[in-house]
Design a protein around this motif. Structure first.
Motif, PDB file in Angstrom:
ATOM      1  N   TRP A 158       3.594   5.789  -5.553  1.00  0.00           N
ATOM      2  CA  TRP A 158       3.480   5.832  -7.006  1.00  0.00           C
ATOM      3  C   TRP A 158       2.445   6.867  -7.438  1.00  0.00           C
ATOM      4  O   TRP A 158       2.699   7.672  -8.334  1.00  0.00           O
ATOM      5  CB  TRP A 158       3.109   4.440  -7.515  1.00  0.00           C
ATOM      6  CG  TRP A 158       3.053   4.335  -9.000  1.00  0.00           C
ATOM      7  CD1 TRP A 158       4.108   4.245  -9.861  1.00  0.00           C
ATOM      8  CD2 TRP A 158       1.872   4.325  -9.805  1.00  0.00           C
ATOM      9  NE1 TRP A 158       3.650   4.165 -11.156  1.00  0.00           N
ATOM     10  CE2 TRP A 158       2.290   4.209 -11.152  1.00  0.00           C
ATOM     11  CE3 TRP A 158       0.522   4.389  -9.528  1.00  0.00           C
ATOM     12  CZ2 TRP A 158       1.386   4.172 -12.206  1.00  0.00           C
ATOM     13  CZ3 TRP A 158      -0.376   4.344 -10.584  1.00  0.00           C
ATOM     14  CH2 TRP A 158       0.059   4.239 -11.892  1.00  0.00           C
ATOM     15  N   TYR A 159       1.281   6.855  -6.799  1.00  0.00           N
ATOM     16  CA  TYR A 159       0.248   7.837  -7.146  1.00  0.00           C
ATOM     17  C   TYR A 159       0.698   9.261  -6.821  1.00  0.00           C
ATOM     18  O   TYR A 159       0.479  10.188  -7.608  1.00  0.00           O
ATOM     19  CB  TYR A 159      -1.064   7.532  -6.409  1.00  0.00           C
ATOM     20  CG  TYR A 159      -1.896   6.475  -7.078  1.00  0.00           C
ATOM     21  CD1 TYR A 159      -2.431   6.676  -8.334  1.00  0.00           C
ATOM     22  CD2 TYR A 159      -2.148   5.262  -6.444  1.00  0.00           C
ATOM     23  CE1 TYR A 159      -3.196   5.710  -8.955  1.00  0.00           C
ATOM     24  CE2 TYR A 159      -2.908   4.283  -7.057  1.00  0.00           C
ATOM     25  CZ  TYR A 159      -3.434   4.517  -8.310  1.00  0.00           C
ATOM     26  OH  TYR A 159      -4.184   3.553  -8.920  1.00  0.00           O
TER      27      TYR A 159
ATOM     28  N   ARG B 116       0.827  -1.216   0.000  1.00  0.00           N
ATOM     29  CA  ARG B 116       0.000   0.000   0.000  1.00  0.00           C
ATOM     30  C   ARG B 116       0.857   1.261   0.000  1.00  0.00           C
ATOM     31  O   ARG B 116       0.532   2.249  -0.659  1.00  0.00           O
ATOM     32  CB  ARG B 116      -0.920   0.015   1.210  1.00  0.00           C
ATOM     33  CG  ARG B 116      -2.082  -0.905   1.076  1.00  0.00           C
ATOM     34  CD  ARG B 116      -3.021  -0.761   2.230  1.00  0.00           C
ATOM     35  NE  ARG B 116      -4.149  -1.659   2.078  1.00  0.00           N
ATOM     36  CZ  ARG B 116      -5.175  -1.668   2.877  1.00  0.00           C
ATOM     37  NH1 ARG B 116      -5.230  -0.839   3.908  1.00  0.00           N
ATOM     38  NH2 ARG B 116      -6.162  -2.505   2.689  1.00  0.00           N
TER      39      ARG B 116
ATOM     40  N   GLU C 179       2.222   1.757  -3.476  1.00  0.00           N
ATOM     41  CA  GLU C 179       1.160   2.241  -4.350  1.00  0.00           C
ATOM     42  C   GLU C 179       0.874   3.719  -4.093  1.00  0.00           C
ATOM     43  O   GLU C 179       0.713   4.512  -5.022  1.00  0.00           O
ATOM     44  CB  GLU C 179      -0.105   1.419  -4.125  1.00  0.00           C
ATOM     45  CG  GLU C 179      -1.247   1.792  -5.022  1.00  0.00           C
ATOM     46  CD  GLU C 179      -2.492   0.966  -4.755  1.00  0.00           C
ATOM     47  OE1 GLU C 179      -3.373   0.984  -5.621  1.00  0.00           O
ATOM     48  OE2 GLU C 179      -2.583   0.332  -3.696  1.00  0.00           O
TER      49      GLU C 179
END
Length: 102
Positions: A25-26, A19, A22
């Motif tokens: 990355w966003y 998580r 992720e």
């Protein structure tokens, strides 16, 4: 029982790491989007502040040019605003959830 607890803890830690990757990355994508939009907004503003060539073009062509340039600046500023908002508030909301502020 001990091995089961270690396995459950390991899986939970791996899920948290995934998580976090992720989320990073966003956040990186939105940060890049903000940088690119600000660069394009600078180019659009320089076009808006530049004078019209001589002899002046027909008024409809000048109107369309100014309208499209102003629209581009507005959309780029909206992109900068939204992506900056997501970079600042997104990680906290992703970790806490919608009920995290209560």
């Amino acid at each position: 029982q001990l091995y089961k607890n270690e396995a459950v803890t390991g899986v939970a830690k791996d899920a948290v790491e995934i998580r976090q990757m992720e989320l990073d990355w966003y956040t990186s994508n939105y940060s890049n989007m903000s940088a690119q939009a600000s660069l394009l907004a600078g180019f659009s503003f320089s076009q808006l502040s530049m004078g019209m060539p001589q002899p002046p073009p027909p008024w409809i062509l000048e109107f369309v040019y100014m309208t499209l340039t102003a629209t581009a600046i507005g959309l780029e500023l909206a992109t900068i605003l939204c992506s900056t908002f997501l970079c600042v508030w997104g990680p906290g909301l992703a970790l806490k959830g919608p009920e995290g502020n209560r």
